[in-house]
Write a protein that holds these residues in place. Sequence first.
Motif, PDB file in Angstrom:
ATOM      1  N   GLY B 386      25.372 -15.020  28.310  1.00  0.00           N
ATOM      2  CA  GLY B 386      24.525 -16.552  27.009  1.00  0.00           C
ATOM      3  C   GLY B 386      26.011 -17.447  26.527  1.00  0.00           C
ATOM      4  N   MET B 387      27.125 -16.891  26.452  1.00  0.00           N
ATOM      5  CA  MET B 387      27.937 -16.792  25.949  1.00  0.00           C
ATOM      6  C   MET B 387      29.784 -16.824  26.486  1.00  0.00           C
ATOM      7  SD  MET B 387      27.365 -13.811  22.486  1.00  0.00           S
ATOM      8  CE  MET B 387      28.824 -14.506  21.746  1.00  0.00           C
ATOM      9  N   PRO B 388      29.552 -18.261  26.997  1.00  0.00           N
ATOM     10  CA  PRO B 388      30.445 -17.773  28.198  1.00  0.00           C
ATOM     11  C   PRO B 388      32.061 -17.555  27.587  1.00  0.00           C
ATOM     12  CG  PRO B 388      29.229 -19.668  28.234  1.00  0.00           C
ATOM     13  CD  PRO B 388      28.095 -18.875  27.370  1.00  0.00           C
ATOM     14  N   GLY B 389      32.005 -18.572  25.810  1.00  0.00           N
ATOM     15  CA  GLY B 389      32.917 -18.294  25.344  1.00  0.00           C
ATOM     16  C   GLY B 389      34.267 -16.990  24.862  1.00  0.00           C
ATOM     17  N   VAL B 390      33.019 -16.260  25.461  1.00  0.00           N
ATOM     18  CA  VAL B 390      34.262 -14.870  24.939  1.00  0.00           C
ATOM     19  C   VAL B 390      34.716 -14.216  26.775  1.00  0.00           C
ATOM     20  CG1 VAL B 390      31.748 -13.815  23.199  1.00  0.00           C
ATOM     21  CG2 VAL B 390      32.326 -13.319  26.324  1.00  0.00           C
ATOM     22  N   SER B 391      34.691 -14.658  27.571  1.00  0.00           N
ATOM     23  CA  SER B 391      35.056 -14.435  28.674  1.00  0.00           C
ATOM     24  C   SER B 391      36.625 -14.496  28.640  1.00  0.00           C
ATOM     25  CB  SER B 391      34.766 -14.724  30.112  1.00  0.00           C
ATOM     26  OG  SER B 391      35.455 -14.432  30.966  1.00  0.00           O
ATOM     27  N   MET B 392      38.251 -13.654  28.807  1.00  0.00           N
ATOM     28  CA  MET B 392      38.805 -14.609  28.251  1.00  0.00           C
ATOM     29  C   MET B 392      40.418 -15.034  29.207  1.00  0.00           C
ATOM     30  SD  MET B 392      38.805 -14.729  24.823  1.00  0.00           S
ATOM     31  CE  MET B 392      40.245 -15.472  24.266  1.00  0.00           C
ATOM     32  N   SER B 393      39.746 -15.769  30.815  1.00  0.00           N
ATOM     33  CA  SER B 393      40.156 -15.122  31.598  1.00  0.00           C
ATOM     34  C   SER B 393      40.279 -16.600  31.811  1.00  0.00           C
ATOM     35  CB  SER B 393      38.743 -14.895  32.354  1.00  0.00           C
ATOM     36  OG  SER B 393      37.273 -15.594  32.030  1.00  0.00           O
ATOM     37  N   VAL B 394      40.772 -17.223  33.055  1.00  0.00           N
ATOM     38  CA  VAL B 394      41.482 -18.444  34.063  1.00  0.00           C
ATOM     39  C   VAL B 394      41.286 -17.906  35.385  1.00  0.00           C
ATOM     40  CG1 VAL B 394      42.790 -19.312  34.542  1.00  0.00           C
ATOM     41  CG2 VAL B 394      42.788 -18.921  32.383  1.00  0.00           C
ATOM     42  N   LYS B 395      40.212 -19.133  36.026  1.00  0.00           N
ATOM     43  CA  LYS B 395      39.562 -19.061  37.205  1.00  0.00           C
ATOM     44  C   LYS B 395      39.000 -17.460  37.315  1.00  0.00           C
ATOM     45  CE  LYS B 395      43.063 -21.744  39.262  1.00  0.00           C
ATOM     46  NZ  LYS B 395      44.185 -21.876  38.151  1.00  0.00           N
ATOM     47  N   SER B 396      38.435 -16.679  36.201  1.00  0.00           N
ATOM     48  CA  SER B 396      37.758 -15.677  36.138  1.00  0.00           C
ATOM     49  C   SER B 396      38.796 -14.223  36.624  1.00  0.00           C
ATOM     50  CB  SER B 396      36.910 -15.918  37.325  1.00  0.00           C
ATOM     51  OG  SER B 396      36.029 -16.865  37.840  1.00  0.00           O
ATOM     52  N   LEU B 397      40.137 -14.697  36.298  1.00  0.00           N
ATOM     53  CA  LEU B 397      40.918 -13.714  36.011  1.00  0.00           C
ATOM     54  C   LEU B 397      41.021 -13.363  34.968  1.00  0.00           C
ATOM     55  CD1 LEU B 397      42.268 -10.985  38.364  1.00  0.00           C
ATOM     56  CD2 LEU B 397      44.090 -12.742  37.613  1.00  0.00           C
ATOM     57  N   GLU B 398      40.866 -12.526  33.930  1.00  0.00           N
ATOM     58  CA  GLU B 398      41.346 -11.401  32.911  1.00  0.00           C
ATOM     59  C   GLU B 398      42.612 -11.943  32.502  1.00  0.00           C
ATOM     60  OE1 GLU B 398      38.987  -9.813  34.430  1.00  0.00           O
ATOM     61  OE2 GLU B 398      36.964 -10.721  33.380  1.00  0.00           O
ATOM     62  N   LEU B 399      42.483 -12.529  31.383  1.00  0.00           N
ATOM     63  CA  LEU B 399      44.500 -12.049  31.092  1.00  0.00           C
ATOM     64  C   LEU B 399      45.089 -11.239  30.048  1.00  0.00           C
ATOM     65  CD1 LEU B 399      44.164 -15.947  28.637  1.00  0.00           C
ATOM     66  CD2 LEU B 399      44.240 -15.161  31.039  1.00  0.00           C
ATOM     67  N   PRO B 400      46.143 -10.633  30.342  1.00  0.00           N
ATOM     68  CA  PRO B 400      46.512  -9.844  30.398  1.00  0.00           C
ATOM     69  C   PRO B 400      47.293  -9.863  29.093  1.00  0.00           C
ATOM     70  CG  PRO B 400      48.370 -11.058  31.402  1.00  0.00           C
ATOM     71  CD  PRO B 400      46.859 -11.526  31.434  1.00  0.00           C
TER      72      PRO B 400
END
Lengths: 394, 578
Positions: B386-400
């Motif tokens: 319930g905290m979508p903002g904590v995923s640091m990704s674009v199109k589900s791929l995590e940022l390096p």
Amino acid sequence: MRSLIAKFAGKLHRDRSAVQGRVGIAVQDDVMISEGAPDLSRLTVDVLSRLSCLGVVAASPSLPFAEFLLRRANADAEAIVPLDTETRTFLHDIPIVRRAELAGDPAAAIAALLSNRKGVIAEGVGIVASGPVTLEQAYIHYSSVFHACYVKYLLDVLQDGFLLPGEEDAFRDFRKTSLRPLTSEELFFSASHLDDPEEVLAEIRTVGRYTVQRGLVDSFFGNISYRVGETIFISQTAASLDELAGCIDPVPMDNRSTTGITASSELLAHRRIYEATGARAILHGHPKFAVVMSMLCEEKGCPVKDCWKDCPNVRMLGDTPVVAGEIGAGGLAVRVPPVIGAPGKAIVYGHGVFTIGRDGFEEAFRSMVDVESRCREEYFRRLDARAGRQSKSE
Amino acid sequence: MSLREHILIVDLSSGRMRREEISPEFLGTYLGGRGLGVRLLRGRHTLSPFDPSMPVVFAVGPLCGTPAPTSARISVVSRSPLTGTVYDCSAGGRFAWRLRAAGLLAILVEGRSARPVVLAVTSAGEELLPASDLWAKGVGDTVRALSDRGSVAAIGPAGENGVLFSSIMMGEGNAVGRGGLGAVLGMKNLKAVTVDGDRVMPVADRERFDRARADVLRLFRASPVIFGELGISEYGTPALVDLMRQRRMAPTENFRRTVFVGAGAYSGPTIRAAYGAKKEGCYGCPIRCKKRASDGRPLPEYETVSHFGALNAIADLHSIVRSNDACNDLGMDTITAAATLSAWGEARGRFPSPEEIGTLLHDIAHRRGEGILLSEGSRRVAEALGMPGVSMSVKSLELPAYDPRGAYGMALAYVTSNRGGCHLRAYPISHEILRKPVASDRFSFSGKARMIKIAEDTNAAVDSLVACKFAFFGASIEEYAELLSAVTGEDHTPQGLKEIGERVYLTERFYNAENGFTRADDDLPARFFSEAGSSGEGIDVPPIDRARFGEELTKYYRIRGLRDDGSFPDGGFLERQP
Ligand code: SF4
């Protein structure tokens, strides 16, 4: 974008590599923008629209050397091949396109060549250069071609004399009016040892600017450093000597940190020079007459082919040693440090001059002025001697 | 191309295999590697990644097997189960070279085997070997068991168990990472592919080739990033740790900060001192950026040390190296694994400790306990909590490990990358941070849309050649076009290569569009527009200006010939392509 165009047009005039008013620059963002002399600006737009590229510069060089080289080349030659280190490494060769080939669609002919090389010489037009990533890159490529042509033309004239009508007059004019006297007079250098990083950075920025202002080197051809204790403050790779604000890396002598991965490719040479000489300041630039003179070797029957990197000898130009050595991880860092200590200066074959300051930059700057002045004198002495020989034999 | 090139098509459902000639015209328009793989997906690009009919293509490039520097790499192409996008990844090692030497430019695997198998390829032919005894084994044991069959590409337990970020691991320790192609092989019951060949690749014009190669090497020597005494040849990519710290753009504590005080614990010099790092490289590569410990195990890359380090607030080098070892053996992407743990850490208010991480990684690979959820990657974890903002990704791929607040070209490149939040597509770090081939202003959007577009096209060509991005810290597409001309005996220009790259890029985008991706997917996590990075030492790291970002993105679409909403102006794009 327009401010960028103005900046680089300004630089081309200030560094006196382009004729005032004969510059055209185009940049494409989502739309194409161009400025400058209408014909050249139109040409840059037409060239750029055919390339996957950010910017194109076209200008009439302030000296006719590129044009002369083109006309002196064999009728079937497609490129000229200067042998200075910059060209060998970054340009490879410089394509030429003749007036006849420009008759139909000049932009297409130029773009076809620019799709393969960084800069071209177009007869009757000048130097056209591209910048795939930034407009600054197009400016750098223009300057590289200008520098390479300057060096090659001077060498060729010394070797073969004047071959084209009007060439000798143009050269005389160049000698009389284009060459600024080289001097370090009226420049202010910090006298004492600097320890405060802010003062060091300020001094490096100032001295970098001096080298360009005094016409010793072109803007981005060189690097500069100062040692404080166990830290070398050195200009970054591909930084312009007259714009070093924010472009100086502090690098520890013992490689404790890799922050200096963006430092000049000559970092290793600087470090070794500091270790070998105990100097505090190092100046490195590519003054043109020193580059020319370093490439004149009179050794007969020498088996070395790639003199610029493989020559094991130390030659002397007056009191300045000349050694071979490639940029970066190429041996320059091995050959310069052992010879630079006593004279405080050294020339690298086809590449440029290193000078050191035991206290600060003043000595290094004076040395560089001195080396370039002497090389200039020696060049013209040899040219005059050649002319003398020629007129005697006539 | 003058050489007759072949592809091996393997149908795992029937066990049928055949070698086919690839038409020369086809190669001329797609080169090989990524381009060829993307082209071969056409028609099946809307299938689910786990549909047995979804192909996985292993493709090398026309320079592979010649002494062209950094060119013995392979691209693996399919559709990613993590992102749902078209997906390719390039890996080095020896595998690509041995595949080419076995007489193949590519392998296309489709179908699903009833039982676990290994595909074994040699110059003499190919066979499917039973592999039930290898199933459930780690990558290390699998590679050792198959070592007499040449080079090995294998999956570990993560791939077998369908972890959405499982990798295909090359025997030498290189990974086909990020997008979860290990799970696609796992679903096909393909444990490994081995290749062994002995053919030598011809070069059409040797003299031209030698000249071009010398030009490339000279540029490598002139590049401080490559051969400088602080460069990647000396320290590997962890040479970037100190630099990113200094530039204040090292993602820390799930991108809440951009400076990690403990970063010195895993810098290049520290790793060298602690592990006696030795140089190693992919086949025929003079740069040799890979580093191995004195006991032979591969040492982690920059993104891995930074994400198992700063991103999870861990300053314990041995823990980071153990995490890398575990991911390699389990066959799991290090960036996504670390970033998923970090997002989960932020969501529950505590980042995992070094002691916990090992167990968690094993739980993920075996999908047990917390690992069941974590195996789905950060976006699904964040949404489930319930905290979508904590995923640091674009199109589900995590940022390096390059914070976009510290480099605006990178910010734009993350969202325009066809495979999601990846640093390697436009790779603006090259000019924004490393000053190669020239420097650009990292805190400005000016001109970045065009720069990103050109770089994406160029790099799509590079990935189709398949050369290594690191070569371009010194050389340029100009020298590689020359190498290609010398190898094939046909003239190639940099401009021509960029046009191929543009075709590849747009094809990928078109596939994505057909799979429902829109402008809304071309966006960064909200944090970057609302929270500042860690300013200090004279460097201000404000939040990114959303309006300016959007404006530049619109410019980018226009430059690409797309509508302002990022869509294609018509549906006929694919039909117009060869
Ligand atoms: S630079 Fe490194 S990753 Fe690239 S090909 Fe060489 S060894 Fe492999």
